[in-house]
Design an enzyme around this catalytic site. Structure first.
Site, mmCIF file in Angstrom:
data_model
loop_
_atom_site.group_PDB
_atom_site.id
_atom_site.type_symbol
_atom_site.label_atom_id
_atom_site.label_comp_id
_atom_site.label_asym_id
_atom_site.label_seq_id
_atom_site.Cartn_x
_atom_site.Cartn_y
_atom_site.Cartn_z
ATOM 1 N N TRP A 1 39.206 61.544 31.148
ATOM 2 C CA TRP A 1 40.079 62.504 31.833
ATOM 3 C C TRP A 1 39.407 63.089 33.060
ATOM 4 O O TRP A 1 40.051 63.251 34.096
ATOM 5 C CB TRP A 1 40.526 63.602 30.857
ATOM 6 C CG TRP A 1 41.290 63.020 29.707
ATOM 7 C CD1 TRP A 1 40.941 63.069 28.390
ATOM 8 C CD2 TRP A 1 42.508 62.259 29.766
ATOM 9 N NE1 TRP A 1 41.867 62.388 27.642
ATOM 10 C CE2 TRP A 1 42.829 61.883 28.439
ATOM 11 C CE3 TRP A 1 43.356 61.858 30.798
ATOM 12 C CZ2 TRP A 1 43.963 61.123 28.127
ATOM 13 C CZ3 TRP A 1 44.481 61.103 30.489
ATOM 14 C CH2 TRP A 1 44.774 60.748 29.175
ATOM 15 N N ASP B 1 39.819 71.957 32.763
ATOM 16 C CA ASP B 1 40.868 71.275 31.999
ATOM 17 C C ASP B 1 40.567 71.538 30.522
ATOM 18 O O ASP B 1 39.601 71.011 29.979
ATOM 19 C CB ASP B 1 40.823 69.772 32.314
ATOM 20 C CG ASP B 1 41.763 68.950 31.435
ATOM 21 O OD1 ASP B 1 42.486 69.537 30.603
ATOM 22 O OD2 ASP B 1 41.771 67.708 31.592
ATOM 23 N N LYS C 1 48.210 68.771 22.883
ATOM 24 C CA LYS C 1 47.011 68.562 22.072
ATOM 25 C C LYS C 1 46.824 69.700 21.063
ATOM 26 O O LYS C 1 46.337 69.465 19.975
ATOM 27 C CB LYS C 1 45.771 68.456 22.955
ATOM 28 C CG LYS C 1 45.818 67.301 23.956
ATOM 29 C CD LYS C 1 45.447 65.984 23.346
ATOM 30 C CE LYS C 1 45.685 64.774 24.244
ATOM 31 N NZ LYS C 1 45.359 64.914 25.629
HETATM 32 C C1 LIG Z 1 45.269 64.184 26.964
HETATM 33 C C2 LIG Z 1 44.449 64.802 28.003
HETATM 34 C C3 LIG Z 1 44.831 64.757 29.360
HETATM 35 C C4 LIG Z 1 46.079 64.061 29.834
HETATM 36 O O1 LIG Z 1 47.184 64.796 29.467
HETATM 37 P P1 LIG Z 1 48.660 64.410 29.938
HETATM 38 O O2 LIG Z 1 49.384 65.667 29.593
HETATM 39 O O3 LIG Z 1 49.079 63.232 29.130
HETATM 40 O O4 LIG Z 1 48.651 64.141 31.383
HETATM 41 C C5 LIG Z 1 44.012 65.386 30.275
HETATM 42 N N1 LIG Z 1 42.885 66.010 29.899
HETATM 43 C C6 LIG Z 1 42.488 66.059 28.618
HETATM 44 C C7 LIG Z 1 41.215 66.757 28.259
HETATM 45 C C8 LIG Z 1 43.256 65.460 27.632
HETATM 46 O O5 LIG Z 1 42.862 65.496 26.352
#
Ligand SMILES: *Cc1c(COP(=O)(O)O)cnc(C)c1O
Length: 355
Positions: free
Chosen positions: A102, A169, A193
């Site tokens: 990511w 993030d 998540k």
């Molecule tokens: C799953 C994930 C993403 C991507 O998320 P989307 O909502 O599918 O774009 C980005 N960063 C992390 C840390 C993730 O676990």
């Protein structure tokens, strides 16, 4: 009986949340209408958005001077919105800590808009650790980290801090442990998540950092527009925001993030102790950087994994296959996963070792 759901994302949600969401899809707030067939500007839906924002602020202790918004496009759109809003149009520069898939993707998007550099990377060891002791240039517009690496099972325990803006993030561990929001200028997280269904992304941003890049930002990508319109610039992902709101209510009910952190620590300790003890398996991430959300482990050479796979499936366990870039197993222990599910997995690992 419901499966023990270790899915890495979309994640398990509390069963009482799913039940209430199901009821509201049929009849929301006794309106004799579905939540998903009424105007997002109706007072009942505006109340949902307001409560979701208030709960984010309350549960994370968001200080004055920050705004909380919900947008679409997942965390992946935040990879794009971050540089659009924070990187100067002229001579823009940003620093990224590369700890996995990511962060690599976030860095790639930032490079389209300016000079985005990687300050450190753990790619040399297939991202099984968090780099430490690196320098962050003082002249960057912002520094970007990924708090939890969902795929490789590592988590930042002590956040490195840049002199300038700090962006994180937190998609896969937001609301799982206490954080000091004031240490960050911006935090974003896709809902799916640890908070709700896919579709909504929460962004927590310090107001004073916006509007300083000299960039012409497309309307949807402009945080200030979403703030001014209170997350109703266009039709928001109402269902996702609603279920996230219910999950945050549930989290508040069990005692908030501090209590959740203790439960998550107990779950992680239970599983990692077994991974370390069990002669058939070993963990892939460096111990000090292990994620409390996603535990990655492999079977030793020659172990009959076909038998293990049969056994955990028979025990009602779901979603522990590792990501294709690591292989083996990954058990994701998001907030709504009960300790009993971790115990069920540990029991199977012990039974398997005896066979
Ligand atoms: C799953 C994930 C993403 C991507 O998320 P989307 O909502 O599918 O774009 C980005 N960063 C992390 C840390 C993730 O676990």
């Amino acid at each position: 009986m419901k499966k023990h759901n270790f899915s890495a994302g979309p994640c398990i949600l509390p069963s009482e949340v799913l039940q209430e969401a199901a009821n509201s899809v049929l009849n929301f707030d006794n309106l004799d209408l579905s939540l998903i067939e009424i105007s997002h500007r109706s007072k009942n839906v505006v109340a949902v958005m307001d409560e979701a924002v208030a709960l984010v602020k309350e549960l994370l202790g968001v200080p004055e001077g920050y705004s909380v918004i919900f947008v679409q496009g997942g965390a992946s759109l935040q990879f794009v919105m971050t540089p659009f809003n924070l990187m100067k149009a002229e001579g823009g520069k940003a620093a990224y800590l590369n700890t996995g898939t990511w962060s690599s993707k976030a860095l790639k998007e930032a490079k389209r808009l300016g000079n985005a550099i990687e300050v450190a990377s753990s790619k040399d060891k297939n991202f099984n650790y968090i780099p430490k002791g690196f320098e962050i240039p003082s002249d960057v517009d912002y520094f970007h980290t990924t708090s939890n690496n969902t795929i490789f099972g590592t988590q930042i325990k002590d956040f490195p801090k840049a002199e300038g803006l700090n962006v994180c993030d937190m998609s896969s561990d937001i609301f799982s442990r206490q954080i000091n929001v004031a240490d960050f200028d911006m935090i974003y997280a896709g809902a799916q998540k640890n908070m709700g269904p896919a579709g909504a992304t929460v962004v927590i941003v310090k107001d004073e950092i916006l509007g300083k890049t000299g960039r012409d930002i497309p309307a949807y990508l402009d945080y200030q527009i979403h703030i001014d319109k209170e997350s109703m610039f266009n039709t928001p992902p109402v269902f996702s925001v609603y279920v996230s709101m219910l999950t945050l209510r549930w989290l508040k009910g069990i005692g908030g993030v501090a209590e959740m952190e203790k439960i998550n620590q107990a779950k992680a300790d239970l599983l990692y102790n077994e991974i370390d003890r069990n002669s058939k398996f070993y963990g892939t991430a460096e111990k000090e950087d292990r994620s409390n959300m996603n535990a990655c482990f492999l079977a030793h050479e020659g172990v009959d994994t076909a038998l293990f796979d049969e056994m955990w499936k028979a025990a009602g366990i779901s979603g522990i296959n590792g990501h294709r870039s690591v292989g083996g197993y990954r058990a994701s222990m998001y907030n709504a996963l009960p300790l009993e599910s971790v115990q069920a997995l540990v029991d199977v690992m012990q039974e398997f070792e005896k066979k």
